[in-house]
Motif scaffolding. Structure first.
Motif, PDB file in Angstrom:
ATOM      1  N   LEU A  81      63.749  97.034  14.799  1.00 40.07           N
ATOM      2  CA  LEU A  81      63.734  96.167  16.180  1.00 40.07           C
ATOM      3  C   LEU A  81      63.843  94.869  15.808  1.00 40.07           C
ATOM      4  CD1 LEU A  81      61.278  98.440  18.142  1.00 40.07           C
ATOM      5  CD2 LEU A  81      63.828  98.572  18.274  1.00 40.07           C
ATOM      6  N   GLN A 111      62.890 102.330  18.904  1.00 39.42           N
ATOM      7  CA  GLN A 111      62.643 101.717  20.447  1.00 39.42           C
ATOM      8  C   GLN A 111      61.835 102.459  21.264  1.00 39.42           C
ATOM      9  OE1 GLN A 111      64.491  98.769  21.174  1.00 39.42           O
ATOM     10  NE2 GLN A 111      62.952  98.884  22.945  1.00 39.42           N
ATOM     11  N   ALA A 139      60.581  92.586  17.007  1.00 40.59           N
ATOM     12  CA  ALA A 139      59.919  92.901  18.476  1.00 40.59           C
ATOM     13  C   ALA A 139      58.707  92.724  18.494  1.00 40.59           C
ATOM     14  CB  ALA A 139      60.621  94.068  19.029  1.00 40.59           C
TER      15      ALA A 139
END
Lengths: 188, 109
Positions: free
Chosen positions: A8, A169, A11
């Protein structure tokens, strides 16, 4: 050679706890008889960390050993050091019935930190996360909502969590929902 | 909710962290066995109200198979033991006898 990117790419989310994908982490799965001297010495020499007991993690600087099952260790090391550590393990285990594989790019690693970090994970896992039962040094493989994950505590307010990259995710979204502002339960 | 202690990692595992693996201590009848034996191996199962022995797997944890003894009526768990056991350990059978005098399950009692 292309540049490696984590699942990611760092993130972040700030809620009742800070959720962050921490980027690239070197991880090697080591399977073998953990009671065998060859396996123990290979793992401890490659990382500098002591051999962990059941459900425990031991760390030394950037490296560490996580007890995953009676015949499996997760070896932690800096991402760039993986080829070197892996070669060292494979040389040391050449004559043993053991297996060492680089799984760094097959996993995602998150950090959940803040005073309510225990609550965030307690909302998602069937694990007793009270300070009396779960403390820094403990590692637990479990179910995080619908997917497998493993986590341990770095200090009393910080968890490090490993999951499969393919569900990174999903896990990030779960953690964000569990960490929504004003969603403290106040059990711990 | 059923909570079983995994005999390999010692974790108190919630039912949702485990997978059920059906009845314990089945003898596999394969090539060379009679049709009746093969039929029973495939289809005939205990369906007790009371003491029962089952296989479970700690799927989301250490991944190991193990055995559990429990009561299907009260959900009381008598104990768990490793998959390498071909029959329930003596201590466990004695413990069950103390709680459920006269119990039988297949050839065990």
């Amino acid at each position: 050679m292309s540049e490696p990117i984590s699942a990611l790419n760092h993130a972040r989310f700030d809620g009742i706890a800070d959720i962050a994908e921490i980027g690239l982490q070197g991880m090697i799965t080591l399977r073998g008889d953990l009671a065998a001297r060859a396996v123990k010495s290979a793992a401890t020499k490659a990382t500098g960390a002591a051999m962990p007991g059941a459900n425990a993690i031991s760390t030394k600087d950037d490296s560490g050993l996580c007890w995953m099952s009676p015949d499996e260790l997760l070896v932690l090391c800096p991402y760039a050091a993986v080829p070197e550590v892996l070669a060292q393990l494979q040389t040391a285990l050449a004559g043993s019935h053991a297996l060492a594989v680089n799984v760094s790019d097959a996993r995602a690693v998150f950090r959940v930190s803040g005073p309510a970090a225990r609550e965030v994970l307690a909302k998602l896992c069937p694990v007793d996360l009270s300070p009396a039962e779960f403390e820094p040094g403990t590692i637990r493989r479990t179910r995080l909502a619908q997917v497998p994950a493993a986590f341990w505590m770095v200090d009393n307010e910080t968890f490090q969590l490993v999951c499969f990259r393919s569900v990174a995710q999903y896990v990030f979204d779960l953690l964000c929902v569990a960490a929504q502002p004003n969603s403290e339960v106040g059990v711990f | 909710m059923l909570t079983l202690q995994c005999p390999y990692c010692g974790v108190q595992a919630d039912e949702t962290e485990l997978s059920a693996g059906g009845e314990a201590h089945l003898t596999r009848h394969g090539p060379g066995s009679t049709e009746d034996e093969f039929h029973d191996y495939l289809f005939t199962r205990e369906n007790p109200r009371g003491v029962h022995f089952e296989r479970w797997r700690h799927t989301y944890g250490c991944g190991k198979w193990f055995h559990a003894a429990r009561d299907t009526q009260t959900l009381e768990v008598f104990g768990t033991y490793k998959a390498q056991c071909t029959e329930p350990p003596k201590e466990l059978r004695d413990a069950i006898t103390a709680k459920r005098p006269g119990w039988t399950w297949r050839e065990f009692s």
